[in-house]
Design an enzyme around this catalytic site. Structure first.
Site, PDB file in Angstrom:
ATOM      1  N   TYR A 150      44.831  35.919  46.235  1.00 17.46           N
ATOM      2  CA  TYR A 150      45.646  37.120  46.460  1.00 17.46           C
ATOM      3  C   TYR A 150      44.865  38.294  47.022  1.00 17.46           C
ATOM      4  O   TYR A 150      45.429  39.348  47.291  1.00 17.46           O
ATOM      5  CB  TYR A 150      46.298  37.546  45.128  1.00 17.46           C
ATOM      6  CG  TYR A 150      47.065  36.410  44.513  1.00 17.46           C
ATOM      7  CD1 TYR A 150      48.334  36.089  44.975  1.00 17.46           C
ATOM      8  CD2 TYR A 150      46.491  35.612  43.529  1.00 17.46           C
ATOM      9  CE1 TYR A 150      49.026  35.005  44.458  1.00 17.46           C
ATOM     10  CE2 TYR A 150      47.180  34.524  43.009  1.00 17.46           C
ATOM     11  CZ  TYR A 150      48.436  34.228  43.483  1.00 17.46           C
ATOM     12  OH  TYR A 150      49.111  33.145  42.984  1.00 17.46           O
ATOM     13  N   GLN A 171      51.482  45.447  42.085  1.00 21.39           N
ATOM     14  CA  GLN A 171      50.156  46.064  41.950  1.00 21.39           C
ATOM     15  C   GLN A 171      50.152  47.288  41.043  1.00 21.39           C
ATOM     16  O   GLN A 171      49.195  47.500  40.298  1.00 21.39           O
ATOM     17  CB  GLN A 171      49.603  46.417  43.332  1.00 21.39           C
ATOM     18  CG  GLN A 171      49.125  45.174  44.071  1.00 21.39           C
ATOM     19  CD  GLN A 171      48.444  45.505  45.382  1.00 21.39           C
ATOM     20  OE1 GLN A 171      48.865  46.438  46.073  1.00 21.39           O
ATOM     21  NE2 GLN A 171      47.430  44.755  45.750  1.00 21.39           N
ATOM     22  N   GLY A 205      37.137  38.378  42.163  1.00 29.41           N
ATOM     23  CA  GLY A 205      37.319  38.637  43.595  1.00 29.41           C
ATOM     24  C   GLY A 205      36.900  40.033  43.989  1.00 29.41           C
ATOM     25  O   GLY A 205      35.804  40.494  43.681  1.00 29.41           O
ATOM     26  N   GLU A 206      37.797  40.733  44.660  1.00 26.14           N
ATOM     27  CA  GLU A 206      37.444  42.031  45.228  1.00 26.14           C
ATOM     28  C   GLU A 206      38.354  43.140  44.707  1.00 26.14           C
ATOM     29  O   GLU A 206      37.911  44.120  44.128  1.00 26.14           O
ATOM     30  CB  GLU A 206      37.556  41.940  46.757  1.00 26.14           C
ATOM     31  CG  GLU A 206      37.236  43.201  47.456  1.00 26.14           C
ATOM     32  CD  GLU A 206      36.947  43.004  48.952  1.00 26.14           C
ATOM     33  OE1 GLU A 206      37.295  43.911  49.708  1.00 26.14           O
ATOM     34  OE2 GLU A 206      36.386  41.978  49.369  1.00 26.14           O
ATOM     35  N   ASP A 220      43.148  38.852  49.893  1.00 30.15           N
ATOM     36  CA  ASP A 220      43.322  39.289  51.283  1.00 30.15           C
ATOM     37  C   ASP A 220      44.560  40.189  51.384  1.00 30.15           C
ATOM     38  O   ASP A 220      44.492  41.305  51.887  1.00 30.15           O
ATOM     39  CB  ASP A 220      43.492  38.077  52.209  1.00 30.15           C
ATOM     40  CG  ASP A 220      42.366  37.071  52.040  1.00 30.15           C
ATOM     41  OD1 ASP A 220      41.255  37.362  52.494  1.00 30.15           O
ATOM     42  OD2 ASP A 220      42.601  36.021  51.418  1.00 30.15           O
ATOM     43  N   TYR A 248      38.421  32.863  37.866  1.00 32.28           N
ATOM     44  CA  TYR A 248      38.523  31.574  38.556  1.00 32.28           C
ATOM     45  C   TYR A 248      38.406  30.459  37.516  1.00 32.28           C
ATOM     46  O   TYR A 248      37.924  30.690  36.398  1.00 32.28           O
ATOM     47  CB  TYR A 248      37.443  31.480  39.644  1.00 32.28           C
ATOM     48  CG  TYR A 248      37.620  32.544  40.709  1.00 32.28           C
ATOM     49  CD1 TYR A 248      38.755  32.526  41.525  1.00 32.28           C
ATOM     50  CD2 TYR A 248      36.713  33.579  40.866  1.00 32.28           C
ATOM     51  CE1 TYR A 248      38.953  33.513  42.487  1.00 32.28           C
ATOM     52  CE2 TYR A 248      36.909  34.572  41.832  1.00 32.28           C
ATOM     53  CZ  TYR A 248      38.032  34.526  42.630  1.00 32.28           C
ATOM     54  OH  TYR A 248      38.238  35.505  43.570  1.00 32.28           O
TER      55      TYR A 248
HETATM   56  O1  TRH Z   1      43.018  36.657  44.072  1.00 32.58           O
HETATM   57  P1  TRH Z   1      41.591  36.897  44.241  1.00 32.58           P
HETATM   58  O2  TRH Z   1      40.713  35.848  43.702  1.00 32.58           O
HETATM   59  O3  TRH Z   1      41.267  37.095  45.776  1.00 32.58           O
HETATM   60  C1  TRH Z   1      40.114  36.613  46.429  1.00 32.58           C
HETATM   61  C2  TRH Z   1      39.067  37.614  46.592  1.00 32.58           C
HETATM   62  O4  TRH Z   1      39.556  38.751  47.213  1.00 32.58           O
HETATM   63  C3  TRH Z   1      37.930  37.079  47.416  1.00 32.58           C
HETATM   64  O5  TRH Z   1      36.941  38.042  47.580  1.00 32.58           O
HETATM   65  C4  TRH Z   1      38.478  36.686  48.723  1.00 32.58           C
HETATM   66  O6  TRH Z   1      37.471  36.195  49.526  1.00 32.58           O
HETATM   67  C5  TRH Z   1      39.520  35.669  48.483  1.00 32.58           C
HETATM   68  O7  TRH Z   1      40.542  36.217  47.674  1.00 32.58           O
HETATM   69  C6  TRH Z   1      40.121  35.190  49.774  1.00 32.58           C
HETATM   70  O8  TRH Z   1      41.182  38.292  43.518  1.00 32.58           O
HETATM   71  P2  TRH Z   1      41.429  39.819  43.913  1.00 32.58           P
HETATM   72  O9  TRH Z   1      40.620  40.228  45.069  1.00 32.58           O
HETATM   73  O10 TRH Z   1      41.246  40.577  42.690  1.00 32.58           O
HETATM   74  O11 TRH Z   1      42.955  39.893  44.317  1.00 32.58           O
HETATM   75  C7  TRH Z   1      43.980  39.800  43.392  1.00 32.58           C
HETATM   76  C8  TRH Z   1      45.124  40.694  43.830  1.00 32.58           C
HETATM   77  O12 TRH Z   1      46.288  40.368  43.090  1.00 32.58           O
HETATM   78  C9  TRH Z   1      44.845  42.173  43.559  1.00 32.58           C
HETATM   79  O13 TRH Z   1      45.384  42.945  44.611  1.00 32.58           O
HETATM   80  C10 TRH Z   1      45.637  42.456  42.297  1.00 32.58           C
HETATM   81  C11 TRH Z   1      46.818  41.569  42.514  1.00 32.58           C
HETATM   82  N1  TRH Z   1      47.542  41.196  41.286  1.00 32.58           N
HETATM   83  C12 TRH Z   1      48.776  41.781  41.079  1.00 32.58           C
HETATM   84  O14 TRH Z   1      49.237  42.616  41.874  1.00 32.58           O
HETATM   85  N2  TRH Z   1      49.486  41.437  39.974  1.00 32.58           N
HETATM   86  C13 TRH Z   1      49.013  40.550  39.062  1.00 32.58           C
HETATM   87  O15 TRH Z   1      49.702  40.280  38.049  1.00 32.58           O
HETATM   88  C14 TRH Z   1      47.726  39.982  39.278  1.00 32.58           C
HETATM   89  C15 TRH Z   1      47.143  39.016  38.269  1.00 32.58           C
HETATM   90  C16 TRH Z   1      47.011  40.322  40.412  1.00 32.58           C
END
Ligand code: TRH
Length: 389
Positions: free
Chosen positions: A16, A264, A281-282, A18, A215
């Site tokens: 999620y 979000q 992630g980020e 990106d 993860y």
């Molecule tokens: O989902 P991720 O593991 O995304 C990853 C990383 O960004 C990584 O660096 C990248 O290379 C890869 O994707 C492709 O973790 P991240 O970055 O925290 O993103 C999660 C998103 O989901 C963040 O914007 C928060 C959102 N989210 C919600 O909006 N509601 C929710 O209930 C949850 C659990 C997350």
């Protein structure tokens, strides 16, 4: 200066992050005075819809509310919407806007690049986040294009000289207001459909609220084991589909519960109410930093352990003490035994207090930096003004 129009291109590689970063950037830019039209191009609307439930997967073009979070935000919000375009190989391509942001080198379509040449658009490659030293020297560097387009690399970062971190104006004020009103927490927990016993344990029983967003290879059982050495009960909230190997239900003094994905804004509020945020992630890392509460970061893994160098660079910048650093290193190395031991030390009352204080003050300190959307808009406005001279 005339407001600038933006195209943002997002390819969902996995997970999620990106779309998480692009959606947050699009929402923030669309509310800024120096921004005119904004289109967000996304190739995977189904993934987008999990974090933005207003998104309809069958539509080529749609406008969706930039700040939905049903019932959790104040009534004084002005509805704002963002134009979403489904980015498919045959999507009709309008003329490019002033600024074209490609997130994480996702390559806008060739025909669109021709339109960028006609328009003389400024092309920004928004890069991944890293706390490594080299970031400041590469940030905002131009990259000459054979077609004459102006292109620059824009790096988010934790230090001056980088593009900064995504943070909406007044986010910390909003967080403090939210945390000061206990009723808001109860509303949020009720929205997660938790059993009343868990809500009581959290709201009035003094249980620790843990968010687990990591993860699959995180040593999650070791987290449960470490929490079970504590007198204080814990309720661990796990977004659905995360950490499938960890059994849900009671583990002695720790209760593990599935929760639905939130949008979000709702996710932010969950971070603001948890005592310990395990994020990954980020984007969720940055949001947990803004929560100002203890966090454990599970970094996105890369080939040749490049992610461990990134983790170390971030830990070197952080104000955290040894047990916390050790816990995070073990969390990211699937070293369950080392992790449990380090976390137990980090949860010792004096260490826990130090961790809480360091988290709150780092959040405050990072918020003194200019945020990413503001830096990006200023950079684009300056580049355009230079071009016109
Ligand atoms: O989902 P991720 O593991 O995304 C990853 C990383 O960004 C990584 O660096 C990248 O290379 C890869 O994707 C492709 O973790 P991240 O970055 O925290 O993103 C999660 C998103 O989901 C963040 O914007 C928060 C959102 N989210 C919600 O909006 N509601 C929710 O209930 C949850 C659990 C997350």
């Amino acid at each position: 200066m005339r407001p600038l129009s933006f195209d943002i291109f997002c390819r969902v590689v996995d997970n999620y992050g990106d779309i998480g970063v692009c959606w947050r950037l699009a929402r923030q830019l669309s509310g800024m005075a120096g921004v005119a039209d904004l289109r967000l191009w996304v190739d995977d609307l189904a993934t987008f819809a999990r974090i933005a439930p207003g998104v309809r997967t069958g539509l080529a073009i749609q406008h969706i509310d930039a700040e939905p979070s049903q019932g959790l935000l104040g009534q004084d919000r002005q509805p704002r919407s963002v134009e979403i375009r489904h980015w498919t190989p045959h999507a009709p391509l309008p003329e490019a806007h002033d600024i074209v942001v490609e997130a994480f080198a996702c390559d806008p379509p060739a025909d669109f690049i021709e339109s960028m040449v006609r328009r003389d658009s400024l092309w920004i490659n928004l890069e991944y986040l890293s706390a490594e030293d080299w970031v400041a020297s590469c940030h905002a560097q131009p990259s000459l294009q054979r077609n004459g387009l102006r292109k620059a690399f824009f790096f988010p970062g934790f230090t001056p000289g980088t593009g900064g971190l995504l943070r909406e104006a007044d986010l910390l004020i909003e967080r403090d207001r939210w945390q000061a009103d206990p009723a808001t927490r109860a509303t949020l927990l009720a929205r997660l459909a938790l059993p009343d016993t868990d809500i009581d344990a959290l709201v009035s029983g003094g249980a620790r609220q843990i968010l687990l967003f990591c993860y699959p290879d995180a040593p999650a059982q070791a987290l449960v084991d470490a929490l079970n050495t504590q007198q204080r009960a814990s309720v661990m909230l796990v977004p659905s589909g995360v950490c499938p190997g960890l059994a849900r239900g009671r583990h002695a003094n720790v209760t593990v519960r599935d929760i639905p994905f939130l949008d979000q804004a709702g996710f932010d509020r969950l971070l603001w109410t948890s005592d310990l945020n395990c994020v990954r992630g980020e984007d969720s890392l940055i949001r947990a930093l803004w929560a100002g509460r203890p966090l454990l970061w599970h970094i996105y893994s890369q080939q040749d352990l490049a992610h461990m160098t990134k983790l170390q660079a971030w830990l070197d910048l952080s104000p955290f003490g040894n047990p916390v650093r050790q816990a995070m290193t073990c969390w990211n190395s699937a070293d369950g035994r080392g992790f449990s031991a380090a976390l137990e030390s980090a949860l010792h009352p004096s260490a826990w207090q130090a961790w809480q204080a360091a988290s709150a003050s780092w959040s405050q300190q990072l918020a003194e930096q200019t945020d990413l959307a503001t830096s990006l808009l200023a950079f684009c406005a300056q580049a355009n003004a230079r071009q016109k001279r």
